[in-house]
Motif scaffolding. Structure first.
Motif, short mmCIF file in Angstrom:
data_model
loop_
_atom_site.label_atom_id
_atom_site.label_comp_id
_atom_site.label_asym_id
_atom_site.label_seq_id
_atom_site.Cartn_x
_atom_site.Cartn_y
_atom_site.Cartn_z
N ALA A 245 0.82 -1.63 0.28
CA ALA A 245 0.32 0.14 0.15
C ALA A 245 0.97 1.67 -0.09
O ALA A 245 0.42 1.70 -0.04
CB ALA A 245 -0.56 -0.07 0.89
N ALA A 246 2.23 1.02 0.80
CA ALA A 246 2.91 2.08 0.93
C ALA A 246 3.51 2.29 -0.65
O ALA A 246 3.89 3.90 -0.89
CB ALA A 246 3.53 2.79 2.31
N LEU A 247 3.84 1.68 -1.35
CA LEU A 247 4.79 1.56 -2.15
C LEU A 247 3.51 1.98 -3.56
O LEU A 247 3.81 3.27 -4.12
CB LEU A 247 4.57 0.55 -3.14
CG LEU A 247 5.18 0.04 -4.40
CD1 LEU A 247 7.05 0.57 -4.89
CD2 LEU A 247 6.04 -1.64 -5.13
N GLY A 248 2.23 1.68 -3.52
CA GLY A 248 1.79 2.43 -4.54
C GLY A 248 1.50 3.76 -4.07
O GLY A 248 1.31 4.97 -5.06
N ARG A 249 1.74 4.27 -2.51
CA ARG A 249 1.49 6.15 -2.58
C ARG A 249 2.49 6.34 -3.07
O ARG A 249 2.65 7.68 -3.36
CB ARG A 249 1.23 6.20 -1.07
CG ARG A 249 -0.33 5.80 -0.50
CD ARG A 249 -0.59 6.11 1.05
NE ARG A 249 -1.61 5.14 1.20
CZ ARG A 249 -1.57 3.79 2.29
NH1 ARG A 249 -0.36 3.79 2.57
NH2 ARG A 249 -2.91 3.43 2.66
N THR A 250 3.64 5.14 -2.63
CA THR A 250 5.33 6.28 -3.46
C THR A 250 4.53 6.56 -4.76
O THR A 250 5.78 7.47 -5.64
CB THR A 250 6.21 5.67 -2.57
OG1 THR A 250 6.00 5.57 -1.28
CG2 THR A 250 7.63 6.23 -3.23
N ALA A 251 4.61 5.44 -5.61
CA ALA A 251 4.95 5.33 -7.23
C ALA A 251 3.47 6.78 -7.57
O ALA A 251 3.86 6.84 -8.92
CB ALA A 251 3.85 3.73 -7.35
N GLU A 252 2.36 6.64 -7.12
CA GLU A 252 1.31 7.95 -7.33
C GLU A 252 2.77 8.84 -7.46
O GLU A 252 2.20 9.70 -8.37
CB GLU A 252 0.11 7.86 -6.39
CG GLU A 252 -0.64 8.79 -6.61
CD GLU A 252 -1.73 9.10 -5.55
OE1 GLU A 252 -3.00 9.59 -6.80
OE2 GLU A 252 -1.61 8.42 -4.59
N VAL A 253 3.04 9.51 -6.02
CA VAL A 253 3.82 10.61 -5.74
C VAL A 253 4.85 10.89 -6.82
O VAL A 253 5.16 12.26 -7.58
CB VAL A 253 4.41 10.95 -4.33
CG1 VAL A 253 4.98 11.80 -4.12
CG2 VAL A 253 2.67 11.03 -3.41
N ALA A 254 5.69 9.63 -7.19
CA ALA A 254 6.82 9.96 -8.02
C ALA A 254 6.16 10.32 -9.52
O ALA A 254 6.77 10.86 -10.21
CB ALA A 254 7.74 8.62 -7.77
N GLY A 255 5.14 9.19 -10.13
CA GLY A 255 4.25 8.96 -11.15
C GLY A 255 4.30 11.31 -11.41
O GLY A 255 4.32 11.32 -12.61
N LEU A 256 3.14 11.76 -10.48
CA LEU A 256 2.16 12.90 -10.46
C LEU A 256 3.70 13.91 -10.51
O LEU A 256 4.24 15.08 -11.03
CB LEU A 256 1.85 13.12 -9.34
CG LEU A 256 0.50 12.62 -9.35
CD1 LEU A 256 -0.71 12.93 -8.15
CD2 LEU A 256 -0.16 12.97 -10.26
N ALA B 66 0.67 17.60 -2.43
CA ALA B 66 1.35 18.67 -2.91
C ALA B 66 2.97 19.03 -2.59
O ALA B 66 3.57 19.12 -3.59
CB ALA B 66 0.60 20.44 -2.81
N SER B 67 3.28 18.90 -1.42
CA SER B 67 4.61 19.52 -1.85
C SER B 67 5.25 18.25 -1.46
O SER B 67 6.94 18.38 -2.05
CB SER B 67 4.79 19.28 -0.01
OG SER B 67 4.36 20.87 0.77
N ARG B 68 4.72 17.61 -0.87
CA ARG B 68 6.12 15.89 -1.72
C ARG B 68 6.00 15.50 -2.97
O ARG B 68 7.32 15.34 -3.98
CB ARG B 68 5.25 14.57 -1.53
CG ARG B 68 4.79 14.09 -0.11
CD ARG B 68 4.00 13.08 0.29
NE ARG B 68 4.35 12.47 1.31
CZ ARG B 68 3.60 13.51 2.47
NH1 ARG B 68 3.36 14.56 2.56
NH2 ARG B 68 3.57 12.21 3.95
N VAL B 69 4.78 16.40 -4.23
CA VAL B 69 5.07 16.21 -5.32
C VAL B 69 6.02 17.22 -6.34
O VAL B 69 7.05 16.08 -7.14
CB VAL B 69 3.76 16.26 -6.72
CG1 VAL B 69 3.98 16.73 -7.71
CG2 VAL B 69 2.81 15.10 -5.56
#
Length: 254
Positions: free
Chosen positions: A52-63, A117-120
């Motif tokens: 689940a954490a991997l999916g969130r990290t991949a989402e931030v990295a992709g955006l 927003a800050s992570r992206v």
């Protein structure tokens, strides 16, 4: 075959350090690979939390990569249109690259909050400069003979950009994306590690496991982050190889 040999040697060295050099009381510093796999991935609860954490990290990295690509390509196209624009903007792109990201991460949190927003934006900061530099290089490296042909055909600036320069710059753009994709994963993990709010990504889990001295789970999270970076690097490497072959065939046809 060579990467497989190196992998086997690395796993063997890992086992050697964990089982032979470290005492049982200090083995938590480097748990053996089988313990990392058993606790991090074979346990259903831990595996669900990690993926689940991997999916969130991949989402931030992709955006972040998508936004960095739009900004970087746009700035590179703008700078390629006139030398005075390049001289005006490029130094600031270099400054942005040289400022330590860890110094900017707290500022972004103060300005934009500690959420998505800050992570992206952290991903954008670490990934945008290679995109600007390589795209500008590709746009500037267009075949001069073809430029003359387009001018003789009275092609306007926009048509030369869309029909000649951008297609010729695609291999360089994919090369930069290969680098920036890995950097965006690093930015996603770093931003997550520092902000520590919202739904946990891999960075938050790494920090939580570190605080609890749960080294097996921490190593599993680090391994997943590394595999994510490796996967995006490999995918864009395939796209780069395909674009280079296609560009070469088009060049031969011309």
């Amino acid at each position: 075959m060579p990467p497989l040999v190196v992998f086997v040697v690395a796993i063997g060295a890992w086992y050697g350090v964990s089982d032979r050099l470290l005492s049982p009381q200090r083995r938590f510093l480097l748990p053996p690979p089988n313990a990392v796999v058993r606790i991090g991935f074979l346990d259903g609860t831990n595996r669900a939390e990690l993926f689940a954490a991997l999916g969130r990290t991949a989402e931030v990295a992709g955006l972040g990569l998508l936004l960095a690509t739009v900004i970087g390509v746009g700035l590179a196209v703008l700078m390629s249109q006139a030398r005075w624009i390049e001289r005006s903007l490029y130094p600031y792109a270099v400054v942005l690259q040289t400022v330590p990201v860890l110094a900017l991460v707290p500022l972004l949190g103060f300005w934009f909050g500690f959420g998505m927003a800050s992570r992206v934006l952290v991903c954008v900061l670490v990934a945008v400069f290679p995109i600007i530099a390589n795209t500008l290089f590709g746009l500037r490296s267009t075949d001069g003979t073809l430029e003359d042909v387009f001018r003789l055909a009275r092609a306007g600036r926009l048509r030369r950009l869309l029909k000649l320069r951008l297609p010729a710059a695609v291999p360089a753009m994919l090369t930069e994306l290969r680098v920036s994709a890995g950097l965006s994963v690093v930015g996603a993990v770093v931003g997550d590690y520092f902000y520590q709010q919202g739904q946990p990504g891999l960075g938050i889990l790494i920090n939580v496991y570190r605080a609890r001295l749960e080294s097996e789970r921490m190593f599993a999270a680090v391994l997943l982050a590394s595999l994510l970076g490796l996967a995006v690097f490999w995918i864009f490497g395939l796209l780069e190889h395909w674009a280079a072959r296609l560009h070469g065939r088009n060049g031969d046809r011309r």
